[in-house]
Design an enzyme around this catalytic site. Sequence first.
Site, PDB file in Angstrom:
ATOM      1  CE1 TYR A 101      -3.711   2.549   1.137  1.00  0.00           C
ATOM      2  CE2 TYR A 101      -1.813   3.575   2.203  1.00  0.00           C
ATOM      3  CZ  TYR A 101      -3.116   3.636   1.744  1.00  0.00           C
ATOM      4  OH  TYR A 101      -3.818   4.801   1.890  1.00  0.00           O
ATOM      5  CD  GLU A 189      -5.953   4.400  -0.849  1.00  0.00           C
ATOM      6  OE1 GLU A 189      -6.043   4.693   0.356  1.00  0.00           O
ATOM      7  OE2 GLU A 189      -6.895   3.922  -1.502  1.00  0.00           O
TER       8      GLU A 189
END
Length: 411
Positions: A101, A189
């Site tokens: 992530y 993101e």
Amino acid sequence: MDLFEYQGKQYFARFGIPVSAGGVADTVDEAVAEADKAGYPVVVKAQVQVGGRGKAGGVKLAENSDEVRHHAGNILGLDIKGHVVRRLWVEHASDISKEYYASFTLDRGAKKYLAMVSAKGGVEIEAVADEDPDAIARLYIDPSIGFVEADARGLVERAGLDEEAHDGAVAILLELYRCYVEGDADLVEINPLILTPAGQVHALDAKVTLDDNASFRHPEWDGFRDIDEFDERERLARSKGLQYVGLDGYVGIIANGAGLAMSTCDVVNQVGGKPANFLDIGGGANAEVMANALEVINSDPNVRAIFINIFGGITRGEEVAQGIVTALERVDIKAPMVIRLDGTNAEEGRDILKQVESDRVMSSPTMLEAARKAVELAGSGTTGGNAGTSGNRSGTSGNGPATSGDTGDVQ
Ligand code: GDP
Ligand code: MN
């Protein structure tokens, strides 16, 4: 402005962030054509602005065109948390050995950017933050100092990414930072950021929120505005620079300030009505703005009464009233309206309104009273047939606005 995944990936690619080759498709046939181009196996992905598409059945692997056909058919039209899938992204499938992530966002409290990296990707980051907060490496970035390679490397090491992913992840973080800053985003993101068995690192998903305040220096963002997403009324409002949100009810609302618009919706609900929209005309409620707002509301066939709720601060009551008078001359308003004017120069405003008052244009001194009146006007003599309809977009456009005198719906 939130981007769809495919738009986010286009944006990423512009800053050199590696993404998979693919294309958009609005039909099953287009999906097959894109899959043929991308090369099998492919992933067929629902384009909706909500996370957790994978879990909801909106992300499927396909080995051949028959499987693409099957999955595309299932995913198009699928409802994912209230978002109906109208578009697909079909890309060449990646082999995954690890899912990570990475994100940059703005921490308003700290007045700094916040970078987050985790070796636990592919699941919702909120869940990781709850269950295992230490699995997320964070770095606050002073915008005036910036983010350099040593920062990226430190993050990647602290997050515990696999050794062989380090260089690739560092490179992507630097590009992602540039995308965030130069691209004027509020959020970028990548979840998951993957490591492939061949040792490559790349972005498998993209979430990008652009900072609307910077749109003046990004004419290219217009291409991202998926105008099909808006209904007729929202499109009209946008073209007139008004803050407008369409709702399912039948009382059209115009207020100055988002806070007042929201409480007006609440009060309408409280007295048993249903708002047809939320329209904030902002501070400069002059005649032009008011006429535009009324025009937008007038274009909604579900509106059976209009409630104009203005609390004058900088906005002056007599100016608003003059705006309403002008608007009534300019626009043939179909629904009856109730006006509540308070605050600066409210008295003068109400005096001006007297010249247009009738059983279809009324003034009321309090918000509650005005809401009651509006709901009453909306309720009387209606068939109820169109309440809560969602098919108002095309169904009634052929009828055109009712000619004056055709008030059967609202009287
Ligand atoms: P989200 O569920 O909305 O976040 O959608 P994602 O794009 O993140 O996809 C969800 C999951 O699908 C990922 O975490 C992967 O596990 C899987 N996935 C997506 N693309 C691929 C791919 O190219 N290959 C493989 N093997 N899995 C994929
Ligand atoms: Mn994802």
